[in-house]
Design a protein around this motif. Structure first.
Motif, short mmCIF file in Angstrom:
data_model
loop_
_atom_site.label_atom_id
_atom_site.label_comp_id
_atom_site.label_asym_id
_atom_site.label_seq_id
_atom_site.Cartn_x
_atom_site.Cartn_y
_atom_site.Cartn_z
N TYR A 258 0.82 -1.22 0.00
CA TYR A 258 0.00 0.00 0.00
C TYR A 258 0.85 1.27 0.00
CZ TYR A 258 -2.98 -3.65 1.82
OH TYR A 258 -3.65 -4.83 1.99
N PRO B 84 3.52 2.52 -1.88
CA PRO B 84 3.80 3.38 -3.04
C PRO B 84 2.67 4.38 -3.30
CG PRO B 84 4.38 1.13 -3.56
CD PRO B 84 3.68 1.10 -2.21
N ARG B 85 1.44 4.00 -2.98
CA ARG B 85 0.33 4.91 -3.22
C ARG B 85 0.51 6.21 -2.43
NH1 ARG B 85 -6.04 3.98 -1.98
NH2 ARG B 85 -6.81 5.33 -3.61
N ILE C 272 3.76 8.10 -3.78
CA ILE C 272 3.55 8.71 -5.09
C ILE C 272 2.70 9.97 -4.98
CG2 ILE C 272 2.19 8.29 -7.19
CD1 ILE C 272 3.40 5.42 -7.15
N GLU D 149 -2.48 8.21 8.77
CA GLU D 149 -2.13 6.80 8.66
C GLU D 149 -2.78 6.18 7.43
OE1 GLU D 149 -3.09 7.41 12.19
OE2 GLU D 149 -1.05 7.21 12.99
N GLY D 150 -2.04 5.31 6.77
CA GLY D 150 -2.61 4.57 5.64
C GLY D 150 -2.45 5.30 4.32
N PRO E 32 -6.52 9.25 0.42
CA PRO E 32 -6.78 10.03 -0.79
C PRO E 32 -6.26 11.46 -0.63
CG PRO E 32 -8.81 9.65 0.44
CD PRO E 32 -7.74 8.85 1.11
N ARG F 39 -7.38 0.07 -7.31
CA ARG F 39 -7.32 1.21 -6.38
C ARG F 39 -5.96 1.33 -5.71
NH1 ARG F 39 -8.53 -0.21 -1.01
NH2 ARG F 39 -9.29 1.87 -0.60
N GLU F 40 -5.25 0.22 -5.57
CA GLU F 40 -3.93 0.28 -4.96
C GLU F 40 -2.89 -0.09 -6.02
OE1 GLU F 40 -4.79 -2.10 -1.61
OE2 GLU F 40 -5.79 -0.44 -0.63
N SER F 41 -1.86 -0.86 -5.61
CA SER F 41 -1.01 -1.36 -6.68
C SER F 41 -1.45 -2.79 -6.97
CB SER F 41 0.47 -1.27 -6.30
OG SER F 41 0.70 -1.89 -5.08
N PHE G 8 -3.96 2.79 -8.67
CA PHE G 8 -4.18 3.94 -7.79
C PHE G 8 -5.39 4.77 -8.19
CE2 PHE G 8 0.41 3.08 -7.93
CZ PHE G 8 0.51 2.51 -6.67
N GLU H 182 -12.83 7.27 -8.87
CA GLU H 182 -12.67 8.37 -7.93
C GLU H 182 -11.92 9.53 -8.56
OE1 GLU H 182 -11.15 8.20 -3.39
OE2 GLU H 182 -9.63 8.14 -4.94
N TYR I 20 -4.45 2.56 15.68
CA TYR I 20 -4.13 2.15 14.31
C TYR I 20 -2.89 2.92 13.86
CZ TYR I 20 -4.35 1.69 9.25
OH TYR I 20 -4.02 1.46 7.94
N GLY I 21 -1.88 2.18 13.41
CA GLY I 21 -0.63 2.84 13.01
C GLY I 21 0.29 3.10 14.20
N CYS J 4 3.45 -5.93 6.00
CA CYS J 4 3.84 -4.52 5.91
C CYS J 4 4.55 -4.06 7.19
CB CYS J 4 2.62 -3.61 5.75
SG CYS J 4 1.51 -4.04 4.42
#
Ligand SMILES: Cc1cc2nc3c(=O)[nH]c(=O)nc-3n(C[C@H](O)[C@H](O)[C@H](O)COP(=O)(O)OP(=O)(O)OC[C@H]3O[C@@H](n4cnc5c(N)ncnc54)[C@H](O)[C@@H]3O)c2cc1C
Lengths: 213, 326
Positions: free
Chosen positions: A144, A146-147, A150, A196-197, A200, B50-52, B96, B115, B145-146, B155
């Motif tokens: 997740y 690279p998104r 980028i 985080e994450g 968009p 939506r992602e890679s 993406f 989107e 979270y995180g 990850c």
């Protein structure tokens, strides 16, 4: 031994065949506990060899202080992706695993000099008057990441005020600790607001607003 | 020792545009398989992701039950091969950008909205969006979270070298990812709600025999505690009602998955969990709209099943397009 196998080299060559402006990969190495500096230099050189528009330069962070200062590099290993000008695209650590995509995307964007962002985000970025530093913490095994990386690069290309630092968390444990990074991707804006994450664009825009408020 | 995965976003110029024979939503195992077949068949094929590219399977370190790889294979590497195979036959992939709406105009013309504001048109559309990890919905989960709570051990696992980790959920994914974390963590405690696990025997044995692991059943997690970052997991033993705090620096949640189907919920039939119902040719009730892989009802969330679905949809699409051409 080459880091990139023939097949990857072929794919990268194809991908970078359309580069418009020249791109320089400016690498800063250090002798201070840099586990992968040798590989980072080699990677930059192997990637550079795939296109006549690409070159790699290597500096020693500990001695080439002027160069480092010129690019505002305060830690190493670092790679600056410079297109027609320096848009503020930096990668700290080795861009391996999924992060190899981040590097290649950075090269494409720096060459083109045009961000791939929606009009609202662009107009917000164009209105920036204060400096914005986006640090994106990643790991090479994170699909997740690279998104998020980028997106930061696009924002840096869009605005002179934005510098995008993508940080390989495992290679910069102290920095990662300072921000309590325990999950990736994590985007930190001006060291004080965080997302985080793989968020968009509007969420990053909100975080920039919060950081500047 | 280094791997380099290439999943760059194609520049706009590489996308040919116009009407596609097939627009596939989701570049996981299922979607990529359909693309391999349809592109090889000469059908103009687009995948939106939506992602890679890679999907869920790319987030796991080691896949041992996919035929053809007797020594197992890294998930990201396997899915990277799927992608290359699809691209080799001319499938176009846009990463993406998330699909937010599917709009059937008439038979043989379905619009797909993203989107990013793009609209693509396909004679057929395949929903291959898979599923996302379920939340546990306990206090602390969102806050941390995180900061210690994660849904992706591949990850974030590396942050917990020599640390205590709790894995919530001891199904296949939980055990498999936990075994990976056990390679570097100090200790891993597995907390399972049920009195047993449905995970593969081989995974159960490995976890039970590991010197640094504890596997506990009948555990209802009620909260995740922490200060700046996670410090522990609170669980109640459902039999004895005793509450216990398990010290943890990291918590990985593997309590199942829910389908990514909301954006087509008004078009297709779904079961009570939101999984899309199809016939045996992967057809939904909208002509030209298919659903495959983990997002499809009654599928056992296995790579080889998703691959099978992908192939079936491709063959059905071939027939559909032949019929359209009359
Ligand atoms: C930790 C873990 C370990 C596993 N291990 C194994 C194993 O050892 N063996 C095995 O057989 N299976 C394993 N699986 C299961 C396997 O990964 C899945 O069955 C498989 O990935 C399903 O493929 P799919 O293409 O249906 O869905 P996914 O892989 O989930 O792919 C769906 C794709 O669609 C994208 N998407 C979703 N919504 C949208 C949208 N609106 N617009 C655009 N794109 C969208 C997603 O980002 C994703 O990339 C494992 C799963 C996990 C989580």
């Amino acid at each position: 031994m080459a880091l990139l196998n023939d097949e990857i080299v072929r794919n990268v060559t194809e991908m970078l065949a359309g580069l418009t402006n020249n791109v320089r990969l400016v690498v800063f190495t250090t002798k201070n506990g840099c586990e992968y500096c040798k590989e980072i230099v080699q990677l930059a050189q192997e990637v550079a060899a795939t296109s006549p528009k690409l070159t790699a330069e290597v500096y020693d962070f500990d001695t080439a202080r002027d160069k480092a200062a010129a690019y505002n590099i305060t830690m190493a290993p670092a790679m600056v992706i410079v297109g027609a000008r320096d848009y503020g695209l930096r990668y700290y650590g080795i861009p391996s695993g999924h992060e190899f995509s981040t590097l290649l995307y950075g090269i494409q964007r720096a060459s083109e000099g045009k961000p791939d962002l929606d009009p609202q985000t662009l107009s917000f970025l164009n209105g920036l008057t204060q400096p914005v530093n986006i640090q994106v913490f990643v790991t090479p095994t994170c699909p997740y990441c690279p998104r998020a990386a980028i997106l930061a690069y696009d924002m840096a290309v869009a605005s002179d005020k934005v510098i995008a630092d993508v940080v390989e968390s495992m290679e910069f444990p102290e920095l990662a600790n300072r921000f309590n990074v325990m999950g990736v991707p994590l985007s930190v804006i001006n060291a004080n607001s965080r997302v985080e994450g793989a968020a968009p664009p509007y969420m990053i825009v909100d975080a920039i607003k919060a950081a500047l408020a | 020792m280094f791997e380099f995965t290439l999943s760059p976003e194609p520049t706009k110029a590489q996308i040919s545009g116009g009407v596609y024979d097939v627009v596939i939503i989701g570049a996981g195992a299922a979607g990529l398989t359909t693309a391999i077949y349809t592109a090889r068949d000469g059908l103009k094929t687009l995948i939106l992701e939506r992602e890679s590219a890679g999907g869920l399977a790319a987030t796991t370190e080691m896949i041992e039950n996919y035929p053809g790889f007797p020594d197992g294979i890294n998930g990201a590497e396997l899915l990277e091969r799927f992608r290359r195979q699809a691209e080799r036959f001319g499938a176009e992939i846009i990463e993406f950008d998330e699909v937010v709406k599917v709009n059937p105009i008439k038979v043989g013309e379905i619009e797909v909205h993203t989107e990013g504001g793009q609209v693509y048109t396909g004679k057929t559309v395949v929903v291959a969006t898979g599923s996302r990890p379920k939340k546990l919905n306990v206090p602390g989960e969102k806050e941390f979270y995180g900061r210690g709570v994660s849904y992706c051990a591949t990850c974030d696992g590396p942050f917990f070298k020599d640390k205590n980790v709790v894995i919530i959920g001891a199904g296949n994914s939980g055990l498999q990812e936990g075994l990976q974390v056990l390679e570097y963590a100090k200790h891993v405690t597995f907390l399972e709600f049920l009195p047993y696990t449905r995970a593969e025997r081989i995974l159960q044995e490995r976890v039970k025999n590991h010197p640094k692991s504890t596997l506990l059943f009948n555990q209802q997690v009620t909260a995740i505690q922490g200060d700046k970052t996670v410090t522990g997991v609170v669980a109640v033993d459902r039999e004895t009602k005793a509450e216990h705090v398990y010290p943890a620096d990291g918590v990985f949640i593997y309590v199942g998955y829910s389908p990514y189907s909301a954006f087509v919920a008004d078009l297709v039939e779904t079961n009570k969990w939101g999984y899309i119902i199809t016939d045996e040719k992967m057809r939904t009730k909208v002509p030209g709209l298919y659903a495959i892989g983990d997002v499809r009802a009654d599928n056992p969330a296995q790579l080889s099943v998703s691959v099978g679905d992908g192939a079936k949809a491709a063959l059905a699409i071939r027939d559909f397009i032949l019929e359209l051409q009359g």
